[in-house]
Design an enzyme around this catalytic site. Sequence first.
Site, PDB file in Angstrom:
ATOM      1  N   CYS A   1      68.788  10.508  32.460  1.00 49.05           N
ATOM      2  CA  CYS A   1      70.031  10.024  33.073  1.00 49.05           C
ATOM      3  C   CYS A   1      69.973   8.498  33.272  1.00 49.05           C
ATOM      4  O   CYS A   1      69.973   7.767  32.298  1.00 49.05           O
ATOM      5  CB  CYS A   1      70.297  10.783  34.357  1.00 49.05           C
ATOM      6  SG  CYS A   1      71.991  10.622  34.906  1.00 49.05           S
ATOM      7  N   TYR A   2      69.862   8.006  34.491  1.00 48.39           N
ATOM      8  CA  TYR A   2      69.758   6.547  34.660  1.00 48.39           C
ATOM      9  C   TYR A   2      68.594   6.013  33.830  1.00 48.39           C
ATOM     10  O   TYR A   2      68.687   4.936  33.228  1.00 48.39           O
ATOM     11  CB  TYR A   2      69.577   6.188  36.144  1.00 48.39           C
ATOM     12  CG  TYR A   2      69.485   4.681  36.363  1.00 48.39           C
ATOM     13  CD1 TYR A   2      70.631   3.913  36.487  1.00 48.39           C
ATOM     14  CD2 TYR A   2      68.246   4.038  36.403  1.00 48.39           C
ATOM     15  CE1 TYR A   2      70.560   2.532  36.650  1.00 48.39           C
ATOM     16  CE2 TYR A   2      68.163   2.657  36.564  1.00 48.39           C
ATOM     17  CZ  TYR A   2      69.325   1.918  36.685  1.00 48.39           C
ATOM     18  OH  TYR A   2      69.252   0.562  36.842  1.00 48.39           O
TER      19      TYR A   2
ATOM     20  N   GLY B   1      69.148   8.226  38.825  1.00 45.04           N
ATOM     21  CA  GLY B   1      69.384   7.467  40.048  1.00 45.04           C
ATOM     22  C   GLY B   1      70.844   7.123  40.176  1.00 45.04           C
ATOM     23  O   GLY B   1      71.598   7.216  39.198  1.00 45.04           O
TER      24      GLY B   1
ATOM     25  N   GLU C   1      65.139  18.809  34.528  1.00 46.71           N
ATOM     26  CA  GLU C   1      64.308  19.249  35.651  1.00 46.71           C
ATOM     27  C   GLU C   1      64.975  20.283  36.556  1.00 46.71           C
ATOM     28  O   GLU C   1      64.307  20.924  37.350  1.00 46.71           O
ATOM     29  CB  GLU C   1      63.863  18.034  36.483  1.00 46.71           C
ATOM     30  CG  GLU C   1      64.964  17.309  37.261  1.00 46.71           C
ATOM     31  CD  GLU C   1      65.746  16.262  36.452  1.00 46.71           C
ATOM     32  OE1 GLU C   1      65.876  16.441  35.229  1.00 46.71           O
ATOM     33  OE2 GLU C   1      66.230  15.293  37.051  1.00 46.71           O
TER      34      GLU C   1
END
Length: 515
Positions: A81-82, A54, A173
């Site tokens: 990630c976030y 995000g 992804e």
Amino acid sequence: MKEKVLILDFGSQVTQLIARRIRENGVYSEVKPFNIPLAEIRKFSPQAIILSGGPASVSENFAPEVSAEIFEFGIPILGICYGQQLMCKMLGGQVEAGTKREFGRAFIDIKEDSEFFSGAWKKGEAREVWMSHGDKVSNIPPGFRVLASTVGAPYAAIADEKRKLYAVQFHPEVAHTPEGGTLLKNFTHVIAGVKGDWNMAAFLDEAVEKIRAEVGQAKVICAVSGGVDSSVVASLLHKAIGDQVKCIFVDHGLLRLNEGQKVKEMFARDFHMPIDYIDASDLFLKKLGKISDPETKRKIIGATFIEVFDREAAKFSDAGFLAQGTLYPDVIESVSAFGGPSVTIKSHHNVGGLPEKMKMKLIEPVRDLFKDEVRKLGLELGMNEEMVYRHPFPGPGLAIRIPGEVTAEKLDILRQADNIYMEELKTHGLYRQIWQAYAALLPVKTVGVMGDNRSYDYICSLRAVTSTDGMTADFFDFPHKFLSLVSNRIVGEVKGINRVLYDVTGKPPATIELE
Ligand code: XMP
């Protein structure tokens, strides 16, 4: 019990890609906003949870968070990630605000063997991954160990295997992380132990149930265009609620040769559904007038479509819902990848819903799917292959394949050329290898010689691209013989064209359509 993976969305542009990869691996997954109540998460009772990436920074005030209790569920959790940074912050690690963004391809050094990497990566190897982050983890929480690092992110993959908590800085992804699908499969199948026996037939049953629950006894209007997406939606609705659905087909006169007629027939013959067919071609041409600016053309077509559709839909004043065949890439198409500022490249006229004054609720049953998934759903619904494997066709139709002013004469010329091109693609077995192909009519005339005579006619440009979702594309590498055959046929059979070009530009930097 149905196996489920819950994806909590922190706003990444590619969250749906996580869901798609999980589905590809045969596991049902749903994306839900990060802040859904804990009780809802419990009720969903997933076998595993994924925290998406995000745009926020965990150090901001009011940074989006999840309830810490999910880490006590005892089910595997993967942070991306976030999601990784959040996990670290919440579990006692540290996150450092990045001074520079790391964006793009990176090489990751595999430090340890792990179940998460099995069948994909081994200790000591360097593998390609896709990075996109500003902040980075600077200290890992107690109980975690480092599995892999990049130069810019020493904690690129970490895990607390005892608690089944995994976290990565890179994006498994996206296609740019070649083994990312395997890593996600390891997470669901090896670490969370799911069997992975979910498929499109199951999706169909669930979609039917959802539609029935949402719509109840209400009537639904479905806008059909003859394209795959809206046809699949129409067929799906018909299966779910039978005659409660009413299909409206606005023919804007910007369709391919005999397309309107073919669509009408197909609905009657294959779907046993009548459609309300409105021939509005004169109106669209009149409204387009002498306009040549691409965005103005798109806006006029969009507005006219709504005007005609609105008028027609008003006849079904008892309808409570409006169905649309919006796909996931439609939703993100005009947004730059990976969290950059949104830039409108083209205003797609079928996205963004319908006029606000319309009182109907919008229902978009394939909004979470990608094109190839919609095709699988179409086959599951028993639709014929020719329909299901149709190339995408843009809402504004041939108008954006005739740069500049659109006239009835140009449309007529283009339809004939396009038809020859399509015929030859099918005859040569090439149609299915291509994501999308079309002929365009360039608004320039050039000199040619036909027999003993001089000609001064339009240029036809042919385009064919390969792609997985229309967001990026490469030109299709035709045998030269094929191109010369199509060119000869077009110039020989279509009055008004004396030259044929083949477009060899990719997307980016070009787009698929000309306007
Ligand atoms: P571009 O030209 O933006 O196209 O590279 C990407 C994909 O989107 C289709 N397209 C549209 N589809 N309404 C649609 O339904 C539109 O306004 C529209 N504009 C482009 C295009 O055909 C390609 O598949």
